[in-house]
Design an enzyme around this catalytic site. Sequence first.
Site, PDB file in Angstrom:
ATOM      1  N   ALA A   1       0.803  -1.221   0.000  1.00  0.00           N
ATOM      2  CA  ALA A   1       0.000   0.000   0.000  1.00  0.00           C
ATOM      3  C   ALA A   1       0.843   1.283   0.000  1.00  0.00           C
ATOM      4  O   ALA A   1       0.298   2.378  -0.066  1.00  0.00           O
ATOM      5  CB  ALA A   1      -0.931   0.006   1.207  1.00  0.00           C
ATOM      6  N   CYS A   2       2.161   1.164   0.045  1.00  0.00           N
ATOM      7  CA  CYS A   2       3.054   2.320   0.121  1.00  0.00           C
ATOM      8  C   CYS A   2       3.102   3.049  -1.225  1.00  0.00           C
ATOM      9  O   CYS A   2       3.417   2.442  -2.256  1.00  0.00           O
ATOM     10  CB  CYS A   2       4.453   1.855   0.521  1.00  0.00           C
TER      11      CYS A   2
END
Length: 119
Positions: free
Chosen positions: A9-10
């Site tokens: 999700a970064c």
Amino acid sequence: MTTVYGLDACDTCKKARNWLKRFELAHDFSDYRANRVPAETLKAWAAQLGGWDKLINKASTTWRQLPEARKSPASDPEWTLLLKEHPALIKRPVLVTDDGTASVGFTDNGWKLRFGIKK
């Protein structure tokens, strides 16, 4: 094969992966949380990068929320235990190229230099 380690999700990891696709560079992606990095690998990265401080994201919320006693591990086993418990503390992305060289972070120019891209 080049491998990018990070969190799925970064945003920075997503940019890095898109960059590799744009330049058609084959790579694998490994999420720190889903696939914990072995202690020996973490130690090798820290050694290559110049110490544990170069591998740890001390600006992260996770770091700031740690008890003070956990913020100064005295040995490699203590560091690796901390990262096993809190994989989000590892800076991201970690890029490991075919020759085993590790680096942290992503910038367009930095990765162009790393991969010898002149565009």
